[in-house]
Design a protein around this motif. Structure first.
Motif, short mmCIF file in Angstrom:
data_model
loop_
_atom_site.label_atom_id
_atom_site.label_comp_id
_atom_site.label_asym_id
_atom_site.label_seq_id
_atom_site.Cartn_x
_atom_site.Cartn_y
_atom_site.Cartn_z
N ASP A 3 16.31 -110.83 42.70
CA ASP A 3 15.90 -109.99 41.58
C ASP A 3 15.57 -110.91 40.40
O ASP A 3 16.46 -111.48 39.77
CB ASP A 3 17.03 -109.03 41.23
N LEU A 4 14.28 -111.07 40.10
CA LEU A 4 13.86 -112.01 39.07
C LEU A 4 14.32 -111.60 37.68
O LEU A 4 14.61 -112.46 36.85
CB LEU A 4 12.34 -112.19 39.10
N THR A 5 14.41 -110.31 37.42
CA THR A 5 14.90 -109.85 36.12
C THR A 5 16.35 -110.27 35.94
O THR A 5 16.73 -110.78 34.88
CB THR A 5 14.77 -108.31 36.02
N LEU A 6 17.14 -110.09 36.97
CA LEU A 6 18.54 -110.49 36.92
C LEU A 6 18.67 -112.02 36.80
O LEU A 6 19.49 -112.52 36.04
CB LEU A 6 19.26 -109.99 38.18
N TYR A 7 17.84 -112.73 37.52
CA TYR A 7 17.84 -114.19 37.46
C TYR A 7 17.51 -114.68 36.04
O TYR A 7 18.20 -115.54 35.50
CB TYR A 7 16.84 -114.77 38.47
N HIS A 8 16.48 -114.11 35.43
CA HIS A 8 16.11 -114.53 34.07
C HIS A 8 17.19 -114.17 33.06
O HIS A 8 17.45 -114.93 32.13
CB HIS A 8 14.76 -113.93 33.68
N ARG A 9 17.85 -113.05 33.26
CA ARG A 9 18.96 -112.68 32.37
C ARG A 9 20.10 -113.68 32.52
O ARG A 9 20.72 -114.11 31.55
CB ARG A 9 19.45 -111.26 32.69
#
Length: 67
Positions: A3-9
């Protein structure tokens, strides 16, 4: 899939930049440590099959007395 959103967070909260592989490795190590702690807590200090262990008295050692 990551999950890229989770990774960036997670990167925003991180002290240093990490690759996705490093982030997943750290997450897995953290998960394993937490699960091991839960299992240890579930034991509640019980070990019914454990034989008695001779222990030295730490206070006697500090006071200089023979254990």
């Amino acid at each position: 899939m990551l999950d890229l959103t989770l990774y960036h967070r997670a990167l925003q909260l991180s002290d240093s930049p990490m690759s996705p592989e490093e982030m997943v490795t750290l997450a897995m190590k953290t998960y394993i440590a937490i699960q091991a702690a839960h299992r240890l807590a579930d034991l509640g200090g019980r070990a019914p099959d454990l034989q008695g262990i001779q222990r030295r008295c730490a206070f006697a050692e500090l006071a200089g007395a023979p254990a």
